[in-house]
Structures are given as C-alpha cells and as structure tokens.
Design a protein around this motif. Sequence first.
Motif, short mmCIF file in Angstrom:
data_model
loop_
_atom_site.label_atom_id
_atom_site.label_comp_id
_atom_site.label_asym_id
_atom_site.label_seq_id
_atom_site.Cartn_x
_atom_site.Cartn_y
_atom_site.Cartn_z
N ASN A 72 -67.57 17.01 -58.88
CA ASN A 72 -66.82 17.90 -58.13
C ASN A 72 -65.84 18.77 -58.72
O ASN A 72 -65.65 19.92 -58.48
CB ASN A 72 -65.92 17.13 -56.92
N ARG A 73 -65.11 18.21 -59.85
CA ARG A 73 -63.89 18.60 -60.30
C ARG A 73 -64.10 18.85 -61.85
O ARG A 73 -63.31 19.58 -62.62
CB ARG A 73 -62.80 17.64 -60.52
N ASN A 74 -65.51 19.14 -62.29
CA ASN A 74 -65.83 19.53 -63.55
C ASN A 74 -65.15 18.89 -64.70
O ASN A 74 -64.60 19.33 -65.68
CB ASN A 74 -65.55 21.14 -63.79
N SER A 75 -65.15 17.63 -64.56
CA SER A 75 -64.39 16.70 -65.56
C SER A 75 -65.25 15.47 -65.75
O SER A 75 -64.87 14.44 -66.20
CB SER A 75 -63.06 16.26 -64.91
N TRP A 76 -66.49 15.85 -66.11
CA TRP A 76 -67.42 14.63 -66.58
C TRP A 76 -67.27 14.41 -67.90
O TRP A 76 -67.07 15.04 -68.71
CB TRP A 76 -68.74 15.15 -65.95
N THR A 77 -68.02 12.98 -68.09
CA THR A 77 -67.99 12.50 -69.35
C THR A 77 -69.39 11.85 -70.01
O THR A 77 -70.18 12.11 -68.81
CB THR A 77 -66.83 11.31 -69.77
N SER A 78 -69.70 11.58 -70.88
CA SER A 78 -70.84 11.07 -71.37
C SER A 78 -71.15 9.76 -70.65
O SER A 78 -72.53 9.31 -70.94
CB SER A 78 -71.17 10.78 -72.84
N ASP A 79 -70.26 8.92 -69.88
CA ASP A 79 -70.60 7.84 -69.16
C ASP A 79 -70.70 8.01 -67.65
O ASP A 79 -70.96 7.00 -66.80
CB ASP A 79 -69.36 7.07 -69.24
N ASN A 80 -70.72 9.31 -67.30
CA ASN A 80 -71.21 9.55 -65.93
C ASN A 80 -72.49 9.27 -65.46
O ASN A 80 -73.61 9.32 -66.13
CB ASN A 80 -71.04 11.14 -65.54
N VAL A 81 -72.32 8.15 -64.25
CA VAL A 81 -73.79 7.57 -64.11
C VAL A 81 -74.65 8.50 -63.43
O VAL A 81 -75.94 8.25 -63.67
CB VAL A 81 -73.37 6.19 -63.01
N VAL A 82 -74.31 9.55 -62.64
CA VAL A 82 -75.27 10.63 -62.34
C VAL A 82 -75.85 11.30 -63.12
O VAL A 82 -76.98 11.62 -63.14
CB VAL A 82 -74.56 11.58 -61.21
N ILE A 83 -75.11 11.64 -64.24
CA ILE A 83 -75.91 12.56 -65.45
C ILE A 83 -76.58 11.33 -66.16
O ILE A 83 -77.79 11.82 -66.64
CB ILE A 83 -74.53 13.02 -66.61
#
Length: 531
Positions: free
Chosen positions: A111-122
């Motif tokens: 939602n906030r364009n603040s994802w990381t490499s641990d994001n489960v959706v990614i």
Amino acid sequence: MKNIIKNKTIYILGMLFVLFGCTNDLNIDAKDPNVLLVDDFYSTPESYKEGLAGVYGNLSLTGASGPGSSNISGLDAGTSQYGRGFWNLQELTTDEVKWSWENDPGLRGLNRNSWTSDNVVIRGFFGRCMTEVAFVNEYLRQTSDAKLNSRGVSAELRNEIKTYRAEARFLRALAYYHLMDLFGKAGFVTENDPVGAYQSPEYGRPELFAFIESELTEIIPDLKNPLQNEYARADKAAAWMLLAKIYLNAEVFIGEKKYDQCVSYCKDIIGAGFSLTPVYANNFKADNNTGAARNEIIFPIVSDGVVTQNYGPTTVMVNAQVGSLEQNGADFGVAGWAGGLRVTKQFSQTMLNGDYNDDRNTIISKDRSIEMTSMDNYGTGYITAKWSNKTSTGANGSATEIVDTDFPMFRLADVYLMYAEAVLRGGTGGSLTTAKDYVNLLRSRAHNTKLITVSNLNLDLILNERMVELYGEAHRRQDLIRFGKFTGGTYNWSWKGSVVSGIAISDIYKVFPIPRASIAANPNLKQNTGY
C-alpha cells in the motif's frame, strides 16, 4: 480447459506437489500423502491432457486440498494464489486501489511503497512463478520423444502432445515474463536441467527477454489458431499478446525501442477474429467465459465458486469492493468483505473530472470523502463496482464468496490501447487515424459521447484511457513505470511513500526485491540494488 481444470486439477496438483517436494529452493512443502508414480500416471492417452491441466491449474489453485491449502509455505493460502499475488503487486502499489486491512501480512508495505525482501506477498509470488517453471519443466521431461517412445505413444497422440508442449512452454514464458517485469531477474532452469538443480544461474532482463522472445517465436506454429482452442487454453493470439507486451515495454526491460514489433503483433491479434463484447460490464461477470465476452478475453485465469475454488483476484475484488457503509454485497452476488478496497483520490479525480461519464465509471461516492484520510477509516475514500459474481442475465454465481468470475489477464481492449501507444511512440506499420479509431471504439462501447480526434491523441490521454478501461486488471504498475510516473515525485498519489498526500519514492522501487528466502536457497541470485 475450464471444465478440465474443474474436474481434474485437484487430483493432478496433488501428484505434481509430490513430484516437486524436493524443490526446496521454491519453498514448496509436499503435504499430500498420495504418492503417484509418474509412469503409472502417464499410462493412458488422456493423462497427457490431464497433466497439462495440472500445469494450467497452478495459475488458479493453491494446494491439493481446496482453497485453504497451499504448496508454498509461510503465507496465507489465498495470498499465495498466482493471480492474486500478481494483482497485489501490480495494483496495491499504485494510484488505483488500496487494501484497508493493513494488518494482513505484507499488504501495508505494498500500500505504502515501503516493502522489503522479507515481504511475504512478494516471496509468495516469486515462489509461485518458479513453481510454474518447475511444473512446466517436469511436464516437458515427461513428454519428451524418449519418454513417448518408451511408452509406445501413437503418432496421432504425439501430434496432440506437440500442441500441449507448446502451451506448457507458453506458460513458462509467461512466468518468466512476470519475473522479468516485477523482479528484473530470476534463477533460470529448463527441462534440460536435472530435477532438484537448486542453484540455477541468474538471468537478468536481457537474458530473460531474449529467452521469452525466442521461446514464443518457436512455439507459435505449434499452437492452435486464435479462438480455436478450448477456453482458457493458450493459442497463437496469447503468444502474440505476450510478445506485444515485451515489445511495448522493451525500453524499460532492455533499453531498446521495439514499437514496430508491438504494432505488428497487435495487428495480428486485431485481425484474428476477436471482438469487443457490446456490454463493457460483461467482461467482469460470473459468466464471462461464455457469450460475447469469450471473444474479447484472449487469456484468463479461471475461477469457479464450487469446484475450481480459489481466493484469487476476482474473488478478492468482488467481495472487497463491497463498501463498509453501503453493505452492497447483494448487488454483486456475494456476502462481501465490507470495506476491503478503496480507490485513491487521484483515481477518483481522473474518473470524475475527465471525459469519463460512461459505463466504465463505477465510482460510488455518496456519504464518502474523496481522500482516504486514514487507512483505518473504511468510510473514507470512494469505492467502485466494476466486478460482479452475477451473470450477464442477472443470476447469482454458484457460490456466495468464491466467485465464478474469471480474471481477464489479456483482452482485446488492451490490444487497441497498446496499438495506439506504440504508434504514438514511433512504431511503424500503423497509423494515428486507426489509433484514434480504436480509442473511440472503446469509448463508444462504454456509451461515452466525447469521441476524440487525431489532434487529441497523445500519451497522457493514453495513460488515462488505460486506467479507465483497464483498472483492476493488473496493468497499472507497469504502465506507470513505462510512462515515467511510478517513482520520483513528478506524480504522487494517496499513501505513496506512506504519506496521505503522497511523496517521491526512490527508483529502487521500479523492481521488487528478490525474497531473502530465495537467495538463501540459490546463492547465484543477487539482491536488487537498494534492498
């Protein structure tokens, strides 16, 4: 293929999950206890088509025992569905729509364009794409000439299997296309690599682009002609569409202009017998696999409320567009998840302040503020009513939560807009007059009386037309990147960069990070810059 997937895929996926239980690099857990020997499975002529249905099934289904099961561990089964993962990454990250329940793992970051490499959706979508690659590779191994010779397969069946193999290779090209677009790289593995070859070489965008292009070009002669295959199975038009997509985005992917090629393949599709359904909304209803919509949708991800059950993008959109204030689920043939999805202020302004007082504008604004002032206040921000679990005749779908509505990954309207954009960007072989006519066809179909002239036609108009025509269909992130409006601060939208009014974000966000778990499994993968 929709009926084949309904009847066969649960069984087939159970078999395939066992086959790939050793592929730890994909984060797959083999949970089905029913071990099937491969040669036993491929003991009948029908089994080769059933095996292909299992490969297609990975696009729709998540596990061997219903929509609550998943062969990708560590995240919600519904979130791990191919179409839903794809939709989450292409839509929630943009100016179109936001997910209200930010406690759902991974979605706040999108939602906030603040994802990381641990994001489960990614991680889930990366794994789902690589799972598709693995499924295709195994199917190709099991349908090689050597295997068919050892099983005494007849010449007539071999001819059918030739088409099946081409379709499987299309599905692998599609998975690598999504990895190229979203991640910029992937571990590259084919049927010629041994099963369990975890540490596959890294292919970046130039290598993936070249593979996808050559693979699709090679298989086209073996695919069925447009509209001659079973519904939801790939044909020549699906391959042409994927080629047109990589050529339209070639400047982003490989730094080269390939608009001439995009125009050429768009013309092939347009001339292949597809047609716009007279009613725009019928593309997004529970019977969109039949009737006129069948001739507009080029390639879908299937859904069925009873048999092919999945918490995919259409089930999410139909249920979550039900408003928290409106409680209007009955209008869509579902009970609804009140307040799940709301659109941004910028999306609403484009729809309401532009030339779009037509059938595509389904905004519901009564008693709502245009701005999502708080993600927790589900009564702020407008909602839309594009998707439905009712049929074109007004009947309810077969269930009240999981919908019958198929997800139109590729459809003819997109081709018209791709043609117009490619011509505007300098592609030869087309004309601005024809491009104008295609835009007007879409407007006229939606009962929009404000038709354009050639002098009105420009890239800004095309970007808006693509939003209005295609919103919710998982194109927006790619479009914004191609038009130079996704990162930086020249165009901001609600909650971009975690701020209500939106702020600039770094160019690193043009691609998603390689999941940490995938790098741990395959050290040949290197993290994208900035993550």
